[in-house]
Design a protein around this motif. Structure first.
Motif, PDB file in Angstrom:
ATOM      1  N   ALA A  59     -16.737  25.827  -9.510  1.00  0.00           N
ATOM      2  CA  ALA A  59     -16.043  24.571  -9.210  1.00  0.00           C
ATOM      3  C   ALA A  59     -14.924  24.334 -10.220  1.00  0.00           C
ATOM      4  CB  ALA A  59     -17.035  23.414  -9.218  1.00  0.00           C
ATOM      5  N   GLU A  60     -15.194  24.649 -11.478  1.00  0.00           N
ATOM      6  CA  GLU A  60     -14.214  24.422 -12.544  1.00  0.00           C
ATOM      7  C   GLU A  60     -13.011  25.359 -12.433  1.00  0.00           C
ATOM      8  OE1 GLU A  60     -12.622  22.453 -15.685  1.00  0.00           O
ATOM      9  OE2 GLU A  60     -14.515  21.946 -14.750  1.00  0.00           O
ATOM     10  N   ASN A  61     -13.272  26.649 -12.151  1.00  0.00           N
ATOM     11  CA  ASN A  61     -12.155  27.599 -12.118  1.00  0.00           C
ATOM     12  C   ASN A  61     -11.515  27.726 -10.733  1.00  0.00           C
ATOM     13  OD1 ASN A  61     -13.754  29.363 -10.615  1.00  0.00           O
ATOM     14  ND2 ASN A  61     -14.221  30.696 -12.340  1.00  0.00           N
ATOM     15  N   GLY A  62     -12.000  26.960  -9.771  1.00  0.00           N
ATOM     16  CA  GLY A  62     -11.354  26.910  -8.467  1.00  0.00           C
ATOM     17  C   GLY A  62     -11.718  28.021  -7.503  1.00  0.00           C
ATOM     18  N   THR A  63     -12.867  28.680  -7.681  1.00  0.00           N
ATOM     19  CA  THR A  63     -13.262  29.735  -6.740  1.00  0.00           C
ATOM     20  C   THR A  63     -14.293  29.275  -5.715  1.00  0.00           C
ATOM     21  OG1 THR A  63     -14.929  30.583  -8.289  1.00  0.00           O
ATOM     22  CG2 THR A  63     -12.748  31.606  -8.364  1.00  0.00           C
ATOM     23  N   LEU A  64     -14.853  28.097  -5.894  1.00  0.00           N
ATOM     24  CA  LEU A  64     -15.862  27.610  -4.949  1.00  0.00           C
ATOM     25  C   LEU A  64     -15.218  27.086  -3.663  1.00  0.00           C
ATOM     26  CD1 LEU A  64     -18.831  27.175  -4.378  1.00  0.00           C
ATOM     27  CD2 LEU A  64     -18.700  24.996  -5.575  1.00  0.00           C
ATOM     28  N   ARG A  65     -14.188  26.281  -3.788  1.00  0.00           N
ATOM     29  CA  ARG A  65     -13.518  25.721  -2.606  1.00  0.00           C
ATOM     30  C   ARG A  65     -12.952  26.823  -1.702  1.00  0.00           C
ATOM     31  NH1 ARG A  65      -9.875  21.452  -4.125  1.00  0.00           N
ATOM     32  NH2 ARG A  65     -11.562  20.033  -3.661  1.00  0.00           N
ATOM     33  N   PRO A  66     -12.260  27.859  -2.227  1.00  0.00           N
ATOM     34  CA  PRO A  66     -11.768  28.925  -1.330  1.00  0.00           C
ATOM     35  C   PRO A  66     -12.877  29.631  -0.556  1.00  0.00           C
ATOM     36  CG  PRO A  66     -10.624  29.034  -3.415  1.00  0.00           C
ATOM     37  CD  PRO A  66     -11.719  28.026  -3.582  1.00  0.00           C
ATOM     38  N   THR A  67     -14.088  29.679  -1.121  1.00  0.00           N
ATOM     39  CA  THR A  67     -15.207  30.272  -0.385  1.00  0.00           C
ATOM     40  C   THR A  67     -15.536  29.409   0.830  1.00  0.00           C
ATOM     41  OG1 THR A  67     -16.090  31.301  -2.384  1.00  0.00           O
ATOM     42  CG2 THR A  67     -17.629  31.002  -0.565  1.00  0.00           C
ATOM     43  N   LEU A  68     -15.469  28.091   0.674  1.00  0.00           N
ATOM     44  CA  LEU A  68     -15.719  27.188   1.798  1.00  0.00           C
ATOM     45  C   LEU A  68     -14.574  27.222   2.811  1.00  0.00           C
ATOM     46  CD1 LEU A  68     -17.152  24.101  -0.092  1.00  0.00           C
ATOM     47  CD2 LEU A  68     -18.410  25.885   1.120  1.00  0.00           C
ATOM     48  N   LEU A  69     -13.412  27.642   2.370  1.00  0.00           N
ATOM     49  CA  LEU A  69     -12.240  27.720   3.249  1.00  0.00           C
ATOM     50  C   LEU A  69     -12.089  29.100   3.877  1.00  0.00           C
ATOM     51  CD1 LEU A  69      -9.764  25.725   1.005  1.00  0.00           C
ATOM     52  CD2 LEU A  69     -10.995  24.915   3.043  1.00  0.00           C
ATOM     53  N   HIS A  70     -13.010  29.988   3.583  1.00  0.00           N
ATOM     54  CA  HIS A  70     -12.988  31.349   4.139  1.00  0.00           C
ATOM     55  C   HIS A  70     -13.578  31.307   5.546  1.00  0.00           C
ATOM     56  CE1 HIS A  70     -13.207  35.811   3.649  1.00  0.00           C
ATOM     57  NE2 HIS A  70     -12.142  35.521   2.939  1.00  0.00           N
ATOM     58  N   TRP A  71     -13.006  30.453   6.357  1.00  0.00           N
ATOM     59  CA  TRP A  71     -13.509  30.124   7.688  1.00  0.00           C
ATOM     60  C   TRP A  71     -12.565  30.698   8.735  1.00  0.00           C
ATOM     61  CZ3 TRP A  71     -17.828  28.257   9.704  1.00  0.00           C
ATOM     62  CH2 TRP A  71     -17.822  27.703  10.977  1.00  0.00           C
ATOM     63  N   ASN A  72     -13.116  31.351   9.729  1.00  0.00           N
ATOM     64  CA  ASN A  72     -12.331  31.893  10.831  1.00  0.00           C
ATOM     65  C   ASN A  72     -12.340  30.852  11.949  1.00  0.00           C
ATOM     66  OD1 ASN A  72     -11.258  33.287  12.986  1.00  0.00           O
ATOM     67  ND2 ASN A  72     -12.371  35.180  12.538  1.00  0.00           N
ATOM     68  N   ALA A  73     -11.246  30.094  12.060  1.00  0.00           N
ATOM     69  CA  ALA A  73     -11.187  28.987  13.020  1.00  0.00           C
ATOM     70  C   ALA A  73     -11.277  29.468  14.460  1.00  0.00           C
ATOM     71  CB  ALA A  73      -9.903  28.187  12.816  1.00  0.00           C
ATOM     72  N   SER A  74     -10.704  30.633  14.775  1.00  0.00           N
ATOM     73  CA  SER A  74     -10.741  31.109  16.165  1.00  0.00           C
ATOM     74  C   SER A  74     -12.154  31.547  16.560  1.00  0.00           C
ATOM     75  CB  SER A  74      -9.736  32.245  16.376  1.00  0.00           C
ATOM     76  OG  SER A  74     -10.049  33.335  15.531  1.00  0.00           O
ATOM     77  N   ALA A  75     -12.895  32.140  15.642  1.00  0.00           N
ATOM     78  CA  ALA A  75     -14.267  32.563  15.927  1.00  0.00           C
ATOM     79  C   ALA A  75     -15.271  31.449  15.612  1.00  0.00           C
ATOM     80  CB  ALA A  75     -14.625  33.809  15.113  1.00  0.00           C
ATOM     81  N   GLU A  76     -14.807  30.394  14.949  1.00  0.00           N
ATOM     82  CA  GLU A  76     -15.644  29.286  14.507  1.00  0.00           C
ATOM     83  C   GLU A  76     -16.866  29.781  13.733  1.00  0.00           C
ATOM     84  OE1 GLU A  76     -16.464  26.436  17.556  1.00  0.00           O
ATOM     85  OE2 GLU A  76     -14.362  26.189  18.063  1.00  0.00           O
ATOM     86  N   ASN A  77     -16.552  30.611  12.719  1.00  0.00           N
ATOM     87  CA  ASN A  77     -17.594  31.199  11.889  1.00  0.00           C
ATOM     88  C   ASN A  77     -16.976  31.643  10.569  1.00  0.00           C
ATOM     89  OD1 ASN A  77     -20.114  32.057  11.219  1.00  0.00           O
ATOM     90  ND2 ASN A  77     -20.367  33.390  12.986  1.00  0.00           N
ATOM     91  N   TRP A  78     -17.837  31.990   9.612  1.00  0.00           N
ATOM     92  CA  TRP A  78     -17.359  32.514   8.333  1.00  0.00           C
ATOM     93  C   TRP A  78     -16.714  33.873   8.548  1.00  0.00           C
ATOM     94  CZ3 TRP A  78     -17.385  28.678   5.186  1.00  0.00           C
ATOM     95  CH2 TRP A  78     -18.407  27.737   5.216  1.00  0.00           C
ATOM     96  N   ARG A  79     -15.706  34.172   7.770  1.00  0.00           N
ATOM     97  CA  ARG A  79     -15.090  35.505   7.835  1.00  0.00           C
ATOM     98  C   ARG A  79     -16.107  36.527   7.338  1.00  0.00           C
ATOM     99  NH1 ARG A  79     -10.077  35.292   9.515  1.00  0.00           N
ATOM    100  NH2 ARG A  79      -8.859  33.418   9.100  1.00  0.00           N
ATOM    101  N   GLY A  80     -16.272  37.594   8.089  1.00  0.00           N
ATOM    102  CA  GLY A  80     -17.233  38.635   7.722  1.00  0.00           C
ATOM    103  C   GLY A  80     -18.653  38.338   8.151  1.00  0.00           C
ATOM    104  N   ALA A  81     -18.860  37.278   8.932  1.00  0.00           N
ATOM    105  CA  ALA A  81     -20.212  36.902   9.359  1.00  0.00           C
ATOM    106  C   ALA A  81     -20.686  37.799  10.496  1.00  0.00           C
ATOM    107  CB  ALA A  81     -20.245  35.452   9.803  1.00  0.00           C
ATOM    108  N   THR A  82     -21.995  37.945  10.584  1.00  0.00           N
ATOM    109  CA  THR A  82     -22.616  38.704  11.665  1.00  0.00           C
ATOM    110  C   THR A  82     -22.792  37.788  12.875  1.00  0.00           C
ATOM    111  OG1 THR A  82     -24.841  38.091  10.965  1.00  0.00           O
ATOM    112  CG2 THR A  82     -23.903  40.098   9.984  1.00  0.00           C
ATOM    113  N   ASP A  83     -23.409  38.309  13.912  1.00  0.00           N
ATOM    114  CA  ASP A  83     -23.689  37.493  15.096  1.00  0.00           C
ATOM    115  C   ASP A  83     -24.630  36.338  14.780  1.00  0.00           C
ATOM    116  OD1 ASP A  83     -22.097  39.143  16.623  1.00  0.00           O
ATOM    117  OD2 ASP A  83     -23.766  40.395  17.307  1.00  0.00           O
ATOM    118  N   ASP A  84     -25.425  36.477  13.703  1.00  0.00           N
ATOM    119  CA  ASP A  84     -26.336  35.408  13.299  1.00  0.00           C
ATOM    120  C   ASP A  84     -25.592  34.219  12.696  1.00  0.00           C
ATOM    121  OD1 ASP A  84     -28.484  36.950  14.107  1.00  0.00           O
ATOM    122  OD2 ASP A  84     -28.777  37.827  12.125  1.00  0.00           O
ATOM    123  N   GLY A  85     -24.324  34.422  12.348  1.00  0.00           N
ATOM    124  CA  GLY A  85     -23.527  33.316  11.838  1.00  0.00           C
ATOM    125  C   GLY A  85     -23.398  33.242  10.338  1.00  0.00           C
TER     126      GLY A  85
END
Length: 194
Positions: A59-85
């Motif tokens: 949170a302090e060095n700014g790497t937590l928020r980009p992980t939450l933003l690693h979202w694939n809007a077209s697939a409506e899932n995390w980038r690199g996620a499996t079919d389980d989500g």
């Protein structure tokens, strides 16, 4: 000769009593690797401190928020996620690399989950990483993260895209469309020894 036989019988009786006592003692107490002890409590405390430290540092060095933003809007899932989500292993972000170095390479499993509240007030759970069922001796750390309407989603390589949280199909709805505050989510990191 009678004295020798008496000593032999006495030794055999003493041996039987000793063996019986040991068998009884072993059946009464079951010692396993997960048996609570001072050392296992110490390990749990260390894991708790590591999990809290990882979230606080991210949170302090700014790497937590980009992980939450690693979202694939077209697939409506995390980038690199499996079919389980969810992602099977550390997420492909800077925070994911830290989790891999600090936990995975040391034989510590983890689950990374985000919690959010829907407009109706229901609390929802969305796993980012799910590495299995935590043991009874798992430690948990939590951190609140504030997202704004203009936070930009991340591409597969981690670079910001042109899509913002407010303009895309993000996992949580805008809490207040009239303000720049999009949502406050809770990130939970659960760690346990494999």
């Amino acid at each position: 000769m009678a004295r020798a036989q008496a000593h032999t019988l006495e030794a055999i009786a003493a041996a039987l009593i000793l063996v019986s006592s040991l068998v009884f003692a072993l059946q009464v107490t079951a010692v396993t690797p997960l048996t609570g002890s001072t050392s296992s409590q110490h390990i749990e405390n260390q894991q708790q401190a590591v999990a809290e430290g990882l979230l606080a540092t991210a949170a302090e060095n700014g790497t937590l928020r980009p992980t939450l933003l690693h979202w694939n809007a077209s697939a409506e899932n995390w980038r690199g996620a499996t079919d389980d989500g969810y992602v099977e292993g550390p997420p492909p972000t800077d925070f994911g690399a830290v989790l891999d170095d600090a936990l995975s390479e040391r034989g510590i499993a983890f689950d990374l989950t985000v919690y959010y509240v829907e407009p109706g007030g229901d609390r929802q759970r969305l796993p980012i990483v799910d590495l299995g069922e935590p043991s009874d001796h798992a430690s948990t750390a939590r951190r609140l993260v504030t997202l704004t309407d203009d936070d930009r989603l991340r591409a597969a390589d981690g670079s910001p895209t042109g899509d913002t949280v407010g303009d895309s199909a993000y996992f949580v709805e805008d809490a207040d469309p009239d303000q720049n505050l999009y949502a406050v989510v809770e990130v939970e990191l659960v760690v346990w020894r494999i």
